[in-house]
Scaffold this motif. Structure first.
Motif, short mmCIF file in Angstrom:
data_model
loop_
_atom_site.label_atom_id
_atom_site.label_comp_id
_atom_site.label_asym_id
_atom_site.label_seq_id
_atom_site.Cartn_x
_atom_site.Cartn_y
_atom_site.Cartn_z
N PRO A 1 0.84 -1.20 0.00
CA PRO A 1 0.00 0.00 0.00
C PRO A 1 0.87 1.26 0.00
O PRO A 1 1.98 1.25 0.55
N ALA A 2 0.38 2.30 -0.61
CA ALA A 2 1.13 3.55 -0.70
C ALA A 2 1.44 4.09 0.68
O ALA A 2 0.66 3.95 1.62
N ASP A 3 2.60 4.73 0.80
CA ASP A 3 3.01 5.34 2.06
C ASP A 3 2.32 6.69 2.19
O ASP A 3 2.92 7.74 1.93
N GLU A 4 1.05 6.65 2.54
CA GLU A 4 0.22 7.85 2.65
C GLU A 4 -0.43 7.89 4.02
O GLU A 4 -0.69 6.84 4.61
N PRO A 5 -0.69 9.08 4.55
CA PRO A 5 -1.23 9.19 5.91
C PRO A 5 -2.50 8.39 6.14
O PRO A 5 -2.66 7.76 7.18
N GLU A 6 -3.39 8.38 5.16
CA GLU A 6 -4.65 7.67 5.37
C GLU A 6 -4.45 6.16 5.46
O GLU A 6 -5.18 5.47 6.17
N ASN A 7 -3.42 5.63 4.78
CA ASN A 7 -3.13 4.20 4.88
C ASN A 7 -2.52 3.85 6.23
O ASN A 7 -2.60 2.71 6.67
N ALA A 8 -1.89 4.83 6.88
CA ALA A 8 -1.37 4.60 8.22
C ALA A 8 -2.52 4.45 9.22
O ALA A 8 -2.38 3.80 10.24
N VAL A 9 -3.66 5.05 8.90
CA VAL A 9 -4.83 4.96 9.77
C VAL A 9 -5.61 3.69 9.45
O VAL A 9 -5.95 2.91 10.35
N LEU A 10 -5.90 3.45 8.18
CA LEU A 10 -6.68 2.28 7.78
C LEU A 10 -6.45 1.98 6.30
O LEU A 10 -6.72 2.83 5.45
N VAL A 11 -5.96 0.79 6.00
CA VAL A 11 -5.74 0.37 4.62
C VAL A 11 -7.01 -0.31 4.12
O VAL A 11 -7.60 -1.12 4.83
N ASP A 12 -7.43 0.04 2.91
CA ASP A 12 -8.63 -0.57 2.33
C ASP A 12 -8.26 -1.93 1.73
O ASP A 12 -7.64 -2.02 0.69
N ASN A 13 -8.64 -2.99 2.42
CA ASN A 13 -8.33 -4.33 1.95
C ASN A 13 -9.57 -5.08 1.49
O ASN A 13 -9.60 -6.31 1.51
N ALA A 14 -10.58 -4.35 1.05
CA ALA A 14 -11.78 -4.99 0.54
C ALA A 14 -11.42 -5.86 -0.66
O ALA A 14 -10.53 -5.52 -1.45
#
Length: 164
Positions: A11-24
């Protein structure tokens, strides 16, 4: 197989992915699927470039252009509305509007008769493409602002948005 391909890319190293990665499941399958679609489309595009006639008469040419311009009106209005509202949806609206403007410029220039080509090029260079560039900047700027907001919220979880 799509899950294995998805696992090859972090997953991209982005702030929102640090909170929750979309693994749907749909999201995990969409990346490999779109990559495959692009690979399939490449030879098809080359084939069309060589096989289609350079001139084609369309019985609904006027409706096609009027419909496209109606979509462009909706996109421009939406971008204006979301800009005025300082909305998070501005990123999506501005990206869609930029895309429509570039497509409009391309097809205006490519489908115009020789007697109107200079006018089409002028409209593309002076209006459509600069406006598309502004839309790209708005989209990028809005996304960067959203990421800064996430970082600030992560630093201070008790912080709340100010009301109107």
């Amino acid at each position: 197989m799509a899950d294995k391909l998805d696992g090859l890319v972090e997953p991209a190293d982005e702030p929102e992915n640090a909170v929750l990665v979309d693994n749907a499941r749909v999201v995990r399958w969409a990346g490999p699927a779109f990559a495959l679609f692009a690979l399939i489309l490449l030879p098809w595009t080359i084939y069309l470039g060589y096989s289609l006639p350079s001139r084609q008469v369309s019985p609904h040419y006027d409706v096609a252009w009027a419909g496209f311009d109606a979509m462009l009106v909706v996109a421009l209005a939406g971008t204006g509305y979301f800009t005025l509202r300082r909305s998070r949806y501005l990123t999506t609206a501005a990206t869609a509007t930029a895309t429509l403007l570039v497509v409009d410029a391309w097809f205006d220039v490519m489908t115009s008769p020789p007697s109107q080509r200079l006018e089409s090029v002028a409209l593309a260079v002076l209006i459509e493409l600069p406006l598309a560039s502004l839309c790209v900047w708005l989209s990028y700027h809005t996304q960067q602002l959203a990421e800064r907001r996430i970082v600030l919220l992560r630093r201070n979880p008790k912080r709340t948005a100010q009301g109107p």
